[in-house]
Design a protein around this motif. Structure first.
Motif, mmCIF file in Angstrom:
data_model
loop_
_atom_site.group_PDB
_atom_site.id
_atom_site.type_symbol
_atom_site.label_atom_id
_atom_site.label_comp_id
_atom_site.label_asym_id
_atom_site.label_seq_id
_atom_site.Cartn_x
_atom_site.Cartn_y
_atom_site.Cartn_z
ATOM 1 N N GLY A 38 -5.227 9.403 -0.607
ATOM 2 C CA GLY A 38 -4.866 10.121 -1.828
ATOM 3 C C GLY A 38 -5.157 9.352 -3.094
ATOM 4 O O GLY A 38 -5.146 8.127 -3.114
ATOM 5 N N ALA A 39 -5.414 10.087 -4.149
ATOM 6 C CA ALA A 39 -5.710 9.490 -5.459
ATOM 7 C C ALA A 39 -4.419 9.345 -6.256
ATOM 8 O O ALA A 39 -4.261 9.896 -7.341
ATOM 9 N N PHE A 40 -3.481 8.616 -5.701
ATOM 10 C CA PHE A 40 -2.179 8.439 -6.327
ATOM 11 C C PHE A 40 -1.864 6.957 -6.473
ATOM 12 O O PHE A 40 -2.322 6.141 -5.682
ATOM 13 N N GLU A 41 -1.056 6.624 -7.449
ATOM 14 C CA GLU A 41 -0.583 5.248 -7.625
ATOM 15 C C GLU A 41 0.162 4.778 -6.378
ATOM 16 O O GLU A 41 0.114 3.611 -6.002
ATOM 17 N N THR A 42 0.830 5.679 -5.714
ATOM 18 C CA THR A 42 1.634 5.328 -4.535
ATOM 19 C C THR A 42 0.819 5.188 -3.256
ATOM 20 O O THR A 42 1.363 4.796 -2.227
ATOM 21 N N THR A 43 -0.469 5.513 -3.295
ATOM 22 C CA THR A 43 -1.304 5.388 -2.096
ATOM 23 C C THR A 43 -2.458 4.419 -2.329
ATOM 24 O O THR A 43 -3.539 4.578 -1.799
ATOM 25 N N ARG A 44 -2.212 3.405 -3.111
ATOM 26 C CA ARG A 44 -3.260 2.449 -3.471
ATOM 27 C C ARG A 44 -3.316 1.284 -2.475
ATOM 28 O O ARG A 44 -2.389 1.055 -1.717
ATOM 29 N N VAL A 45 -4.404 0.551 -2.555
ATOM 30 C CA VAL A 45 -4.563 -0.729 -1.868
ATOM 31 C C VAL A 45 -4.559 -1.790 -2.951
ATOM 32 O O VAL A 45 -5.253 -1.657 -3.963
ATOM 33 N N GLU A 46 -3.779 -2.844 -2.759
ATOM 34 C CA GLU A 46 -3.723 -3.938 -3.734
ATOM 35 C C GLU A 46 -3.960 -5.273 -3.049
ATOM 36 O O GLU A 46 -3.515 -5.487 -1.923
ATOM 37 N N LEU A 47 -4.653 -6.152 -3.755
ATOM 38 C CA LEU A 47 -4.728 -7.565 -3.393
ATOM 39 C C LEU A 47 -3.809 -8.282 -4.375
ATOM 40 O O LEU A 47 -3.964 -8.147 -5.584
ATOM 41 N N VAL A 48 -2.843 -9.039 -3.851
ATOM 42 C CA VAL A 48 -1.757 -9.581 -4.661
ATOM 43 C C VAL A 48 -1.683 -11.091 -4.494
ATOM 44 O O VAL A 48 -1.756 -11.605 -3.368
ATOM 45 N N LEU A 49 -1.512 -11.824 -5.613
ATOM 46 C CA LEU A 49 -1.305 -13.272 -5.534
ATOM 47 C C LEU A 49 0.028 -13.544 -4.839
ATOM 48 O O LEU A 49 1.055 -12.969 -5.196
ATOM 49 N N ALA A 50 0.011 -14.427 -3.850
ATOM 50 C CA ALA A 50 1.211 -14.690 -3.059
ATOM 51 C C ALA A 50 2.301 -15.383 -3.864
ATOM 52 O O ALA A 50 3.479 -15.083 -3.689
ATOM 53 N N ASP A 51 1.926 -16.286 -4.778
ATOM 54 C CA ASP A 51 2.955 -17.054 -5.496
ATOM 55 C C ASP A 51 3.642 -16.267 -6.604
ATOM 56 O O ASP A 51 4.845 -16.388 -6.804
ATOM 57 N N THR A 52 2.916 -15.422 -7.319
ATOM 58 C CA THR A 52 3.502 -14.693 -8.461
ATOM 59 C C THR A 52 3.717 -13.207 -8.183
ATOM 60 O O THR A 52 4.288 -12.518 -9.021
ATOM 61 N N LYS A 53 3.221 -12.729 -7.057
ATOM 62 C CA LYS A 53 3.289 -11.293 -6.704
ATOM 63 C C LYS A 53 2.559 -10.418 -7.729
ATOM 64 O O LYS A 53 2.865 -9.249 -7.901
ATOM 65 N N THR A 54 1.559 -10.999 -8.396
ATOM 66 C CA THR A 54 0.755 -10.290 -9.384
ATOM 67 C C THR A 54 -0.466 -9.654 -8.715
ATOM 68 O O THR A 54 -1.238 -10.360 -8.059
ATOM 69 N N PRO A 55 -0.684 -8.340 -8.861
ATOM 70 C CA PRO A 55 -1.898 -7.727 -8.311
ATOM 71 C C PRO A 55 -3.138 -8.236 -9.040
ATOM 72 O O PRO A 55 -3.154 -8.332 -10.262
ATOM 73 N N VAL A 56 -4.163 -8.584 -8.260
ATOM 74 C CA VAL A 56 -5.433 -9.020 -8.849
ATOM 75 C C VAL A 56 -6.528 -7.981 -8.640
ATOM 76 O O VAL A 56 -7.590 -8.057 -9.244
ATOM 77 N N TYR A 57 -6.256 -6.993 -7.786
ATOM 78 C CA TYR A 57 -7.201 -5.900 -7.556
ATOM 79 C C TYR A 57 -6.404 -4.728 -7.010
ATOM 80 O O TYR A 57 -5.502 -4.902 -6.189
#
Length: 84
Positions: A38-57
């Motif tokens: 789905g094209a929804f914010e809730t059905t996305r794939v994220e790559l996240v920095l482990a230390d800060t929990k910041t999405p990088v993609y």
């Protein structure tokens, strides 16, 4: 030769939760994978920095079933820990 069957859902697919990977080290400048859904914010794939929990993609599907390629530029995160 017969064409392969077309796969689809009738009435849509309800969201069922989330999945996460264990953290791993970025060892290559780019990551590639296939995405659909789905094209929804809730059905996305994220790559996240482990230390800060910041999405990088982050990427969402296009409301179409065929998988499509996605490429993430991770050059600025080489050597860091991320998770999916």
């Amino acid at each position: 030769m017969r064409a392969p069957p077309r796969l689809f859902t009738v009435g849509g697919s309800a969201r069922k939760g989330s999945l996460s990977s264990v953290p791993f080290t970025v060892t290559h400048p780019y990551a590639s994978f296939l995405v659909s859904g789905g094209a929804f914010e809730t059905t996305r794939v994220e790559l996240v920095l482990a230390d800060t929990k910041t999405p990088v993609y982050s990427i969402s599907g296009t409301d179409q079933l065929p998988l499509r390629p996605a490429v993430a530029d991770l050059r600025s995160h080489l050597g860091k820990q991320i998770f999916i």
